[in-house]
Design an enzyme around this catalytic site. Structure first.
Site, short mmCIF file in Angstrom:
data_model
loop_
_atom_site.label_atom_id
_atom_site.label_comp_id
_atom_site.label_asym_id
_atom_site.label_seq_id
_atom_site.Cartn_x
_atom_site.Cartn_y
_atom_site.Cartn_z
N HIS A 280 0.83 -1.21 0.00
CA HIS A 280 0.00 0.00 0.00
C HIS A 280 0.87 1.26 0.00
CE1 HIS A 280 -3.34 -2.76 1.24
NE2 HIS A 280 -3.98 -1.96 0.40
N ASP B 169 -8.86 -1.36 -8.32
CA ASP B 169 -8.13 -1.54 -7.06
C ASP B 169 -7.52 -2.94 -6.94
OD1 ASP B 169 -7.19 -0.80 -4.59
OD2 ASP B 169 -9.06 -1.24 -3.53
N HIS C 237 -7.13 6.97 -2.99
CA HIS C 237 -7.97 5.98 -2.33
C HIS C 237 -7.31 5.21 -1.19
CE1 HIS C 237 -5.93 2.79 -4.49
NE2 HIS C 237 -6.55 1.94 -3.70
N ASP C 238 -5.97 5.20 -1.10
CA ASP C 238 -5.31 4.50 0.01
C ASP C 238 -4.32 5.43 0.73
OD1 ASP C 238 -6.40 1.95 0.22
OD2 ASP C 238 -5.16 1.13 -1.39
N HIS D 245 1.10 1.52 -5.73
CA HIS D 245 -0.23 0.89 -5.82
C HIS D 245 -1.25 1.93 -6.27
CE1 HIS D 245 -3.98 -1.09 -4.90
NE2 HIS D 245 -4.24 -0.23 -3.92
P1 AMP Z 1 -7.20 -1.65 -0.93
O1 AMP Z 1 -6.71 -1.70 0.49
O2 AMP Z 1 -8.03 -0.45 -1.24
O3 AMP Z 1 -6.08 -1.80 -1.92
O4 AMP Z 1 -8.22 -2.87 -1.09
C1 AMP Z 1 -7.99 -4.06 -1.78
C2 AMP Z 1 -7.93 -5.25 -0.85
O5 AMP Z 1 -7.61 -6.43 -1.58
C3 AMP Z 1 -6.82 -5.05 0.14
O6 AMP Z 1 -7.28 -5.47 1.39
C4 AMP Z 1 -5.70 -5.93 -0.34
O7 AMP Z 1 -4.97 -6.38 0.74
C5 AMP Z 1 -6.43 -7.05 -1.06
N1 AMP Z 1 -5.65 -7.57 -2.17
C6 AMP Z 1 -5.33 -6.94 -3.31
N2 AMP Z 1 -4.60 -7.72 -4.13
C7 AMP Z 1 -4.44 -8.92 -3.48
C8 AMP Z 1 -3.79 -10.15 -3.81
N3 AMP Z 1 -3.14 -10.31 -4.98
N4 AMP Z 1 -3.85 -11.15 -2.90
C9 AMP Z 1 -4.50 -11.00 -1.73
N5 AMP Z 1 -5.14 -9.86 -1.36
C10 AMP Z 1 -5.12 -8.82 -2.23
ZN ZN Z 2 -6.06 0.03 -2.93
#
Ligand code: AMP
Ligand code: ZN
Length: 763
Positions: free
Chosen positions: A490, A660, A530-531, A494
């Site tokens: 994050h 995302d 967004h993050d 990203h």
């Molecule tokens: P964000 O925190 O806004 O990026 O929300 C996306 C969610 O999906 C987050 O909790 C990430 O940890 C999870 N995520 C994204 N890509 C993966 C991946 N390749 N494997 C496991 N979790 C993921």
């Molecule tokens: Zn995100």
């Protein structure tokens, strides 16, 4: 069943047209309700039987001229009055207030103390409209739902929290060989056919009590003693006080022939056997065989599109409401026109109310998926053991703003040209295969400013916001600075990656057809912020740790609320970077609302809700509209359907959600890098949880035992496939779907080789 007409219908029963009667008459006019006056009881009754008014107002002031209570009883004895609101007008008196009980006993809903003024009457009618009448409307919708349940071919029963059968549909009674109504009111354990089910409920209660549904095989006994194998899905329904008040059971006989049975057998056998190689591929292949695909398939001309659209119809992300909608839609097909139209109204109501709650499928056999669900989808409270509420200094830091000084990263001046290596790294920024990691390297981990400048210029965002490029630069800088470059995943790379995917989607024809410039600007800004200030820990972690942010946001959408709020504070807090400063107030409000809504949509607790709404409100109606061919009228109908404010919001939310988590759809090398980064972030969280004695929210993400390939398979299977099928069916994204397939097979190969690392050994 009868539905609320466009205009509310009011019946006034007054023996003479006095000031009170006129007051209500004029109030109806003002409110736009249809109004009828009846002067005596028989005429009122006949009129009501003919029109079934929503509200009946009866003069109760002169018992000798009109026996209001008798009339009310007569109306109530008509079977159509169940949903009618009846008001008794009583005298204003200096004596002690009379008791309202006789009125209630006669069937009145409310009492109105005489007051002929137009405003008093109008206020009363409006309060009724938004209170009682609206509640009655919802109850009528319930009638239609129960009608749908009654006609369902699946056997369905509903029990109370203490296992008393409250409803069993005819299919259930037939299946069990019981008479109509025989089961209602009985305790499960007292009914021979359900002896075992009571045990079953106790056994699986630990599972269901936390709000998850259970699915599996159950052997029941028919009344005649035959044993029957059933495929049962038990869904707990949370009611009053936030407690589970009912259990809904949906039952299919197991003769091994239906698709649902096959899926369940497969889920069941998965728990005992090794994961079947190529399951993902097989599922795709089987949906390719489905003949009844949406019409866009012919236009797209590839089997891949057939499969995405076909899979939409067999998606497993079914909240109960989705199931009800499907049942009603199916019933519509064989119904006469008036019924179809009435059911259209039902669907409209069901689609616009907040009835979508996520249903987590039977995932207990997949620890990676259930950990991801626990870690990403739950709020963290369920695993709280009660003694972890202490604040860490590290997290306390998050409550404040994180303006890293400009000295840490030299700011770009407004006149800085883009250095050639950076410009070169962004040359193919319009393609899906653009490599964000190259940009990360050449910008020394500041890809967001550069990609932001280029992307925002391409979409003319400065013109839309009426701001200078210098302001945009400063804004991008302050936002990027507030991403933590120490986070493995994050960080601002990203966010630049999500911005890239967002811009890519915005260029697609279907999205251009649907969204407005304000939506585009909202999407690009939302992706950028967004993050922001993400601490590299999940919401569950912050809640369990009692972090200041979790306290501030009441354990609800903690991070997403923080990202949005902080971004606006940073933007508005410094004129130099305030990209909104020249906007007109209403435009700003609309843009701000769109941005906040999109950032909040990235929260994973509502993942299934967003996807499910998108499928029901966009994919399915679209497929139905497009079935009728590619005429100009047809196209206009599609555009009109897509561009309603509600549907544009659904598209915006789905767009940012897909952007995302698009990393499994990126070229293999990038997909592997993202998987490594997110795994490292999860591992670090598990390390800290262990160190601090906090609940470990995702135990499978332990660096000493985790299989990254398995975790990726679960993530794709559980969160990604259905969502991207829906998105692909709408937008048409062959490149992404090809990568997704390819990447999934890659993870499967590694998993089959039982490797825990990310790359296969050299040949
Ligand atoms: P964000 O925190 O806004 O990026 O929300 C996306 C969610 O999906 C987050 O909790 C990430 O940890 C999870 N995520 C994204 N890509 C993966 C991946 N390749 N494997 C496991 N979790 C993921
Ligand atoms: Zn995100």
């Amino acid at each position: 069943m009868r539905f609320h007409p466009d205009q509310l219908q009011v019946l006034l029963v007054f023996t003479k047209e006095d000031s009170q009667c006129n007051g209500f008459w004029r109030a109806c006019e003002k409110a736009g309700f249809t109004c009828t006056v009846a002067k005596e009881a028989q005429a009122a009754l006949a009129c009501f039987r003919d029109r079934h008014h929503d509200i009946v107002i009866i003069d109760h002031r002169n018992p000798r001229q009109l026996d209001a209570e008798a009339l009310c009883r007569s109306i109530r004895s008509s079977k159509f009055s169940e949903n009618t609101v009846i008001v008794g007008v009583v005298r204003r008196t200096d004596r002690e207030e009379a008791c309202v009980l006789p009125l209630l006993a006669a069937g009145f809903t409310r009492r109105y103390v005489e007051s002929p003024s137009l405003m008093a009457c109008y206020n009363e009618l409006r309060q009724l409209e938004l209170g009682e009448v609206r509640s009655q409307l919802k109850l009528r919708a319930c009638n239609s739902i129960f009608t749908a349940l009654d006609k369902s071919q699946e056997a369905i029963d509903i029990t109370s929290e203490d296992n008393v059968i409250q409803y069993a549909n005819p299919a259930f009674e037939t299946t069990m060989g019981c008479q109509s109504g025989e089961l209602i009111g009985k305790k499960l354990a007292e009914v021979p056919i359900n002896e075992k089910k009571a045990d079953l409920l106790n056994t699986i209660n630990s599972y269901i009590r936390i709000g998850k549904e259970w699915q599996g095989i159950h052997y029941a006994k028919r009344k005649n003693g035959d044993n029957v194998k059933q495929n049962v899905k038990i869904i707990p329904v949370v009611g009053q006080g936030g407690k589970i008040r009912h259990y809904v059971s949906i039952i299919r006989m197991c003769n091994g022939s239906t698709k649902a049975e096959k899926i369940t057998e497969c889920v069941q056998s998965d728990s005992h056997t090794e994961h079947t190689p190529g399951k993902h591929k097989d599922r795709r292949k089987s949906s390719l065989d489905v003949k009844a695909v949406g019409s866009r398939a012919s236009e797209a001309g590839t089997p891949r599109r057939h499969s995405s659209i076909a899979r939409i119809h067999s998606m497993t992300i079914e909240a109960p409401i989705t199931k009800v909608i499907n049942i009603i839609s199916a019933a519509q097909e064989s119904s006469p026109m008036p019924v179809t139209e009435a059911l259209d109204r039902v669907l409209e109501i069901l689609r616009t109310t907040e009835l979508y709650s996520p249903q987590f499928g039977a995932k207990e056999d997949d620890p990676h998926a259930s950990d991801l669900v626990g870690g990403l989808v739950s709020d963290g409270l369920r695993r709280l053991s009660g003694n972890e509420h202490f604040l860490s200094t590290k997290n306390a830091r998050l409550a404040g703003l994180q303006h890293l000084a400009g000295a840490v990263l030299a700011p770009l001046s407004p006149h800085d040209d883009i250095p050639p290596p950076i410009a070169r790294a962004m040359e193919n920024e319009g393609c899906w295969d653009f490599n964000i990691f190259e940009l990360e390297t050449v910008t020394h981990k500041r890809p967001l400013v550069y990609l932001g400048l280029k992307t925002f210029a391409r979409f003319r965002v400065c013109e839309f916001l009426n701001c200078s490029e210098a302001t945009l630069r400063s804004w991008l800088q302050i936002i990027e600075t507030n991403y933590h470059s120490s986070n493995p995943y994050h960080n601002s790379t990203h966010s630049a990656d999500v911005l890239h995917a967002t811009a890519y989607f915005l260029c697609k024809e279907r999205i251009k057809q649907t969204l407005d410039p304000v939506d585009e600007a909202a999407a690009l800004i939302a992706a950028t912020i967004h993050d922001v200030d993400h601490p590299g820990r999940t919401n569950s972690f912050l809640c369990n740790a009692g972090s200041p942010l979790a306290v501030l946001y009441n354990d609800t959408a903690v991070l997403e609320s923080h990202h949005a709020a902080l971004a606006f504070r940073l933007t508005m807090g410094d004129d130099q970077c305030n990209i909104f400063k020249n906007m007109e107030r209403n435009e700003y409000r609309a843009l701000r609302q769109g941005i906040i809504d999109m950032v909040l949509a990235t929260e994973m607790t509502r993942h299934f809700e967003h996807v499910s709404k998108f499928v029901n409100s966009i994919n399915k109606p679209l497929a139905a509209l497009e079935k009728d061919g590619d005429t100009r009228e047809g196209q206009e109908a599609v555009t009109a359907m897509l561009r309603t404010p509600e549907n544009r919001a659904l598209v915006r939310r789905m767009l940012i959600k897909c952007a995302d988590v698009a990393n499994p759809c990126r070229p293999l090398e990038q997909c592997v890098e993202w998987a490594a980064r997110i795994s490292e972030e999860y591992f670090a969280q598990t390390d800290e949880e262990k160190l601090r004695g906090l609940p470990v929210v995702m135990p499978v993400f332990d660096r000493s035992t985790c299989s990254i390939p398995r975790s990726q398979i679960s993530f794709i299977d559980y969160f990604i496939t259905d969502m991207f099928d829906a998105w692909d069916a709408f937008v048409d994204l062959p490149d992404l779907m090809r990568h997704l397939d390819h990447n999934f097979k890659y993870w499967k190969r590694l998993d089959d080789m039982k490797l825990r690392s990310l790359r296969p050994p050299p040949e």
